[in-house]
Design a protein around this motif. Structure first.
Motif, PDB file in Angstrom:
ATOM      1  N   PHE A 140      -2.413  21.322  -8.936  1.00  9.57           N
ATOM      2  CA  PHE A 140      -3.090  21.213 -10.226  1.00  9.57           C
ATOM      3  C   PHE A 140      -3.323  19.773 -10.670  1.00  9.57           C
ATOM      4  CE2 PHE A 140      -0.766  25.200 -10.094  1.00  9.57           C
ATOM      5  CZ  PHE A 140      -1.778  26.107 -10.378  1.00  9.57           C
ATOM      6  N   THR A 141      -2.685  18.794 -10.015  1.00 11.69           N
ATOM      7  CA  THR A 141      -2.785  17.419 -10.514  1.00 11.69           C
ATOM      8  C   THR A 141      -3.189  16.391  -9.473  1.00 11.69           C
ATOM      9  OG1 THR A 141      -0.433  16.956 -10.092  1.00 11.69           O
ATOM     10  CG2 THR A 141      -1.003  17.897 -12.242  1.00 11.69           C
ATOM     11  N   SER A 142      -3.113  16.699  -8.189  1.00  8.38           N
ATOM     12  CA  SER A 142      -3.445  15.716  -7.168  1.00  8.38           C
ATOM     13  C   SER A 142      -4.930  15.351  -7.224  1.00  8.38           C
ATOM     14  CB  SER A 142      -3.096  16.261  -5.780  1.00  8.38           C
ATOM     15  OG  SER A 142      -3.567  15.392  -4.767  1.00  8.38           O
ATOM     16  N   THR A 143      -5.246  14.124  -6.848  1.00  8.26           N
ATOM     17  CA  THR A 143      -6.646  13.691  -6.841  1.00  8.26           C
ATOM     18  C   THR A 143      -7.485  14.495  -5.856  1.00  8.26           C
ATOM     19  OG1 THR A 143      -6.030  11.968  -5.240  1.00  8.26           O
ATOM     20  CG2 THR A 143      -6.133  11.330  -7.563  1.00  8.26           C
ATOM     21  N   SER A 144      -6.840  15.120  -4.887  1.00  7.26           N
ATOM     22  CA  SER A 144      -7.583  15.917  -3.903  1.00  7.26           C
ATOM     23  C   SER A 144      -7.588  17.408  -4.225  1.00  7.26           C
ATOM     24  CB  SER A 144      -6.981  15.703  -2.508  1.00  7.26           C
ATOM     25  OG  SER A 144      -5.621  16.105  -2.481  1.00  7.26           O
ATOM     26  N   ALA A 168       3.899  13.467 -12.095  1.00 13.79           N
ATOM     27  CA  ALA A 168       3.733  14.826 -12.602  1.00 13.79           C
ATOM     28  C   ALA A 168       4.689  15.812 -11.939  1.00 13.79           C
ATOM     29  CB  ALA A 168       2.286  15.283 -12.396  1.00 13.79           C
ATOM     30  N   THR A 169       5.077  15.555 -10.680  1.00  7.39           N
ATOM     31  CA  THR A 169       5.905  16.536  -9.966  1.00  7.39           C
ATOM     32  C   THR A 169       7.329  16.608 -10.507  1.00  7.39           C
ATOM     33  OG1 THR A 169       6.617  14.939  -8.264  1.00  7.39           O
ATOM     34  CG2 THR A 169       4.582  16.184  -7.841  1.00  7.39           C
ATOM     35  N   ALA A 170       7.849  15.509 -11.036  1.00  3.94           N
ATOM     36  CA  ALA A 170       9.236  15.506 -11.502  1.00  3.94           C
ATOM     37  C   ALA A 170       9.399  16.222 -12.833  1.00  3.94           C
ATOM     38  CB  ALA A 170       9.759  14.071 -11.613  1.00  3.94           C
ATOM     39  N   LYS A 171       8.349  16.249 -13.634  1.00  8.57           N
ATOM     40  CA  LYS A 171       8.466  16.824 -14.978  1.00  8.57           C
ATOM     41  C   LYS A 171       8.880  18.294 -14.950  1.00  8.57           C
ATOM     42  CE  LYS A 171       5.141  13.643 -17.151  1.00  8.57           C
ATOM     43  NZ  LYS A 171       4.747  12.816 -16.017  1.00  8.57           N
ATOM     44  N   PRO A 172       8.197  19.161 -14.176  1.00  8.40           N
ATOM     45  CA  PRO A 172       8.623  20.568 -14.160  1.00  8.40           C
ATOM     46  C   PRO A 172      10.002  20.769 -13.547  1.00  8.40           C
ATOM     47  CG  PRO A 172       6.357  20.360 -13.382  1.00  8.40           C
ATOM     48  CD  PRO A 172       6.935  18.979 -13.431  1.00  8.40           C
ATOM     49  N   ASN A 206       1.014  19.493 -16.858  1.00  6.52           N
ATOM     50  CA  ASN A 206       0.061  19.575 -15.758  1.00  6.52           C
ATOM     51  C   ASN A 206      -1.385  19.481 -16.218  1.00  6.52           C
ATOM     52  OD1 ASN A 206       2.065  19.730 -13.822  1.00  6.52           O
ATOM     53  ND2 ASN A 206       2.209  21.941 -13.932  1.00  6.52           N
ATOM     54  N   ALA A 207      -1.674  19.907 -17.438  1.00  3.45           N
ATOM     55  CA  ALA A 207      -3.004  19.652 -17.988  1.00  3.45           C
ATOM     56  C   ALA A 207      -3.225  18.149 -18.107  1.00  3.45           C
ATOM     57  CB  ALA A 207      -3.155  20.326 -19.353  1.00  3.45           C
TER      58      ALA A 207
END
Length: 864
Positions: free
Chosen positions: A387-391, A530-534, A680-681
């Motif tokens: 949901f967040t990667s540039t790719s 972003a991955t560490a937050k959840p 993630n938004a």
């Protein structure tokens, strides 16, 4: 509450001397070895800090990094004094409960209060260490980019992150081991709670205030790109230094303190369960030794995995000219997960084989449950990247929406990404918890009551199994973000004779390549931030169930009475479930309101002071003033929010104990999905902007403006409200543990009327601060650009009137004349100049043309 379940004051640690691991190793010796490993982890951090300091850096970049550190240091000193003020509230409750009601005695109460201060100081210390490491690493990373090779751009930020992760986990574990090994068993339980409350307070304050600070600075700086058509980190913009400071205050200080607290609170929750839910002292002692030995072994797992991964990356990319910066980080996460799981099973077999007589297979049952959490620590980042990667397709969809419909569709598409992510991550967390629950039914009830609750706590424990690596990939982001800023702020390309100077230093400089790599690496940093937050919020929610169990045990005399009150048929419990959701949504609004008002003030100041002609960089004085504004509003917002949460926790605990349990369950569940969705938004919006800048090379276009607007919406989503829910949930649960025991004790002493009166007073006090979190934080201008009809209220709320007055963003703040399609917010602008001067606040706003061409800022101005 009876003696056996009368709260932490009555919890006594078992004798650890009788525990033997496989091979006859004494349990206390194993814990002493764990303490040595913690000291080695601290030494690792110190060595890396020294290594980073010795890395080459150009003086122009070093000066910028030193300025960033100086402003960060000033911010932290102010926050330290602020924390001490907040700590007074907590210390008062601790003294009232343990001293007045539990009659521990002055000396023992002082020990508990001291450990609460120590917990807060630990959160503060690791935050300071993180800033020092990052501000060394940012300039070294920027300098390393000059020769156009990508490998150093990966290794320097990751090495800095690993040092933070190792110091954070090692320090926290060492302090808990000191309590376990060296304090009297009868006071250790209360000290663990005091320690956890203190670190929760530190994390909550630093996370919330840091999140407000960084997003005030970030939004203020970003809006200037649209308003004045200047580049990302234009040295003439006095908001850029504040933005760099905020990258550390929000993205380094906050996560460091949060990680420290998360690791500690999860451990305290497990300790409390073991002492309450396991009745056999020998089993208690064995499980306690196992928990702490596994924690120490996981430090080793992270260190080994990092070393192996670094060796592989160094050989794989030694001569590479291109590099997917996300790939080595992904490899490290999965490698650490696998190594941690293997070592968890080995350690569990060595520590728990003696329990097979009472409950066969306990060692692999518990290892499997922990491994569910460790697996989640690797799976969740993979899902977040979707949901967040540039790719990722979701981020690409945000870009397509921006191109098709401007910022309106940008925002809607980002909301879609956040909502879908909440679904998928929620399902994964539930699935892994369900596996843990299933394993807990295979015989653990022979050792403890409510084994499913213990299983949920172990899943949360497993989330943090690879804690140093989780913190490392999170800390990677602020270094890469600052590196890009340091490069631009240094103005190194404009230094006379710089290429000859660099060539003499052995650097074959490639300017364009360096800037491109810094942009790409920043995108990878955004993704892994972003991955560490959840992971952290998931730990808070799953771990909260274990701590809530402690309250349930105390209220039901060990699950033997009043169990019907834990039902929807008990009205207070149901009402508590509904109330918790209300608090989560208030907190979201209050934290964003603080950012909104502070950003308005920062933009106002920048607008009035920025000089685009005749100056190559903003003055240090102006830059420091923007930092002051950010700090001021961060602390005001944090104080109001903290007091609202503090009094709400006291008030709801005093209303009715089972109402409070429902409240705690509710804030955990609502908070989980609110945090994941917002985080993630925000990540999707952030990297959509990065795609436009790096892949599409479309800076300065209407498309870029639309994604910037999306990013400014996402900034407080991902770095203020969502991340701060984690420490708020844990602080409320931990502090609530003391609060509800205080209320029940007073009730038991025949002071029921006093309890109800205090409940009303506390709830009313909380509502006052909830009210003030909006009405005392409003933007102080009217809708008609005339004197604010209630500006006196806004100004008076803060004493200095900084919110009131003319020239705010809502009015003619960017007034002046605009010609030939130049930006309408700018002052006078003429074709071909490519720059604009800020106009007078009293000037008139004008636009040209009859069509809106997709530039969102023009659309906004026309609507005014």
């Amino acid at each position: 509450m009876d003696g056996s379940h009368g709260g932490e004051a009555n919890l006594v640690l078992p004798d650890l001397g009788g525990v033997e691991l496989m091979g006859g190793v004494p349990g206390r010796l194993a814990l002493a070895v764990a303490l040595v490993l913690c000291l080695a982890g601290l030494a690792f951090g110190a060595v890396v800090l020294a290594q980073l300091r010795r890395l080459p850096v150009h003086r122009s970049m070093g000066e910028v990094a030193d300025l960033i550190y100086a402003t960060c240091r000033t911010y932290l000193l102010r926050q330290g004094r602020f924390l001490l003020l907040l700590w007074v509230f907590i210390a008062t409750v601790i003294v009232a409960y343990y001293g007045a009601l539990m009659s521990l005695g002055a000396a023992r109460v002082l020990v508990v209060v001291g450990f609460s201060l120590l917990g807060m100081a630990g959160s503060y210390a690791v935050a300071w260490f993180g800033i020092r490491v990052n501000t060394y690493a940012n300039a070294r990373t920027a300098y390393a980019a000059l020769d156009g090779k990508p490998l150093p751009l990966h290794r320097i930020p990751l090495r800095a992150g690993m040092s933070i992760g190792m110091v954070l986990i090692s320090l926290e574990l060492a302090l808990m081991l000191v309590i376990l090994l060296f304090l009297p068993p009868e006071v250790a339980g209360a000290c663990f709670i005091g320690f956890a409350v203190g670190e929760s307070l530190g994390a909550a304050a630093l996370r919330i205030a840091g999140g407000i600070f960084t997003k005030i600075a970030d939004i203020g700086s970003d809006l200037m790109k649209i308003v004045l058509k200047i580049k990302e980190d234009d040295a003439r913009n006095p908001g850029v230094i504040a933005d760099c400071t905020g990258d550390n205050a929000g993205d380094s200080v906050g996560p460091s303190a949060d990680g420290f607290e998360t690791y500690g609170v999860t451990g305290v929750a497990l300790i409390t369960f073991i002492l309450l839910g396991v009745h056999e002292p020998a089993v208690q002692a064995t499980l306690l030794v196992w928990v702490f030995v596994v924690r120490a072994v996981m430090l080793v797992a992270s260190a080994v995995s990092y070393t192996v991964n670094d060796w592989w990356v160094s050989r794989r990319y030694a001569s590479a000219v291109r590099m997917d910066f996300e790939k080595p980080l992904t490899t490290l996460v999965w490698l650490t997960s696998v190594v941690s799981i293997v070592l968890t099973f080995v350690t569990s077999w060595a520590c728990l084989a003696s329990l097979d007589g009472a409950a066969p297979g306990t060692w692999w049952h518990l290892a499997t449950i922990v491994s569910c959490g460790t697996l989640a620590g690797a799976l969740i980042p993979e899902l977040v990247k979707v949901f967040t990667s540039t790719s990722s397709r979701h981020v690409r969809e945000v870009v397509r929406s921006s191109r098709a419909g401007g910022a309106s569709l940008t925002i809607l598409s980002g909301q879609v990404a956040g909502s879908f992510s909440a679904y998928w991550l929620g399902i994964v967390i539930v699935a892994l918890m369900a596996v843990g629950y299933g394993v807990s039914t295979l015989g653990l009830d022979a050792l403890m009551v409510a084994p499913a609750v213990f299983a949920f706590g172990l899943v949360a424990f497993g989330f943090l199994g690879m804690g140093p690596v989780t913190i490392a990939v999170d800390s990677y982001g602020p270094v890469t973000d600052n590196a890009q800023s340091v490069y631009e702020l240094s103005l190194i390309e404009e230094i006379d004779g710089i290429e000859d100077e660099l060539r003499a230093a052995g650097v074959d400089v490639q300017w364009d390549r360096a800037k491109q790599m810094l942009e790409e690496n920043d995108g990878a940093g955004n993704t892994f931030k972003a991955t560490a937050k959840p992971v952290l919020i998931g730990t808070a929610v799953v771990g909260a169930t274990t701590m809530i169990f402690s309250i349930v045990m105390a209220l039901t005399s060990g699950l033997t009475e009043n169990m019907a009150n834990l039902s929807l048929l008990h009205p207070p419990f149901l009402l508590g479930l509904i109330t918790g959701g209300a608090m989560i949504f208030w907190f979201t609004g209050a934290s964003i309101q603080a950012v909104t008002t502070g950003a308005h003030r920062a933009v106002e100041f920048i607008r009035d002071t920025i000089r685009l002609d005749g100056s190559s960089r903003a003055s240090t004085e102006d830059s420091r003033r923007v930092v002051d504004i950010c700090t001021q509003y961060a602390q005001r917002g944090m104080l109001t929010i903290f007091l609202a949460v503090f009094f709400a926790t006291l008030g709801f605990a005093f209303v009715e104990p089972y109402f409070f349990i429902g409240y705690l369950v509710s804030i955990a569940v609502f908070g989980l999905y609110q945090a994941i969705s917002m985080a993630n938004a925000g990540g999707a919006w952030d990297n959509a902007k990065k795609v436009v800048e790096v892949d599409l090379h479309a800076k300065g276009t209407a498309l870029h403006d639309a994604t910037i607007i999306g990013d400014t919406v996402g900034d407080p989503y991902k770095d203020t409200s969502s991340v701060a829910l984690n420490p708020v949930i844990k602080f409320t649960t931990l502090f609530g543990l003391l609060a509800v025991e205080l209320a029940v004790s007073l009730q038991g002493d025949g002071l029921g009327v006093l309890v109800h009166v205090l409940a009303a007073v506390f709830v009313l006090a909380s509502m006052v601060f909830v009210y003030r979190s909006f009405y005392a934080m409003r933007i102080g201008t009217s809708l008609t650009d005339e004197d604010d009809e209630d500006g006196a209220d806004d100004a008076g709320a803060f004493g200095d009137g900084v919110l009131a007055g003319e020239g705010a963003f809502g009015g003619a703040a960017f007034a002046g004349e605009a010609r030939d399609g130049e930006h309408p917010f700018a002052g006078e602008a003429r074709p071909g100049e490519g720059r604009a001067e800020v106009g007078s606040p009293s000037g008139a706003v004008s636009t040209t043309g009859d069509e809106v061409t997709g530039n969102l800022t023009e659309t906004i101005e026309r609507s005014r």
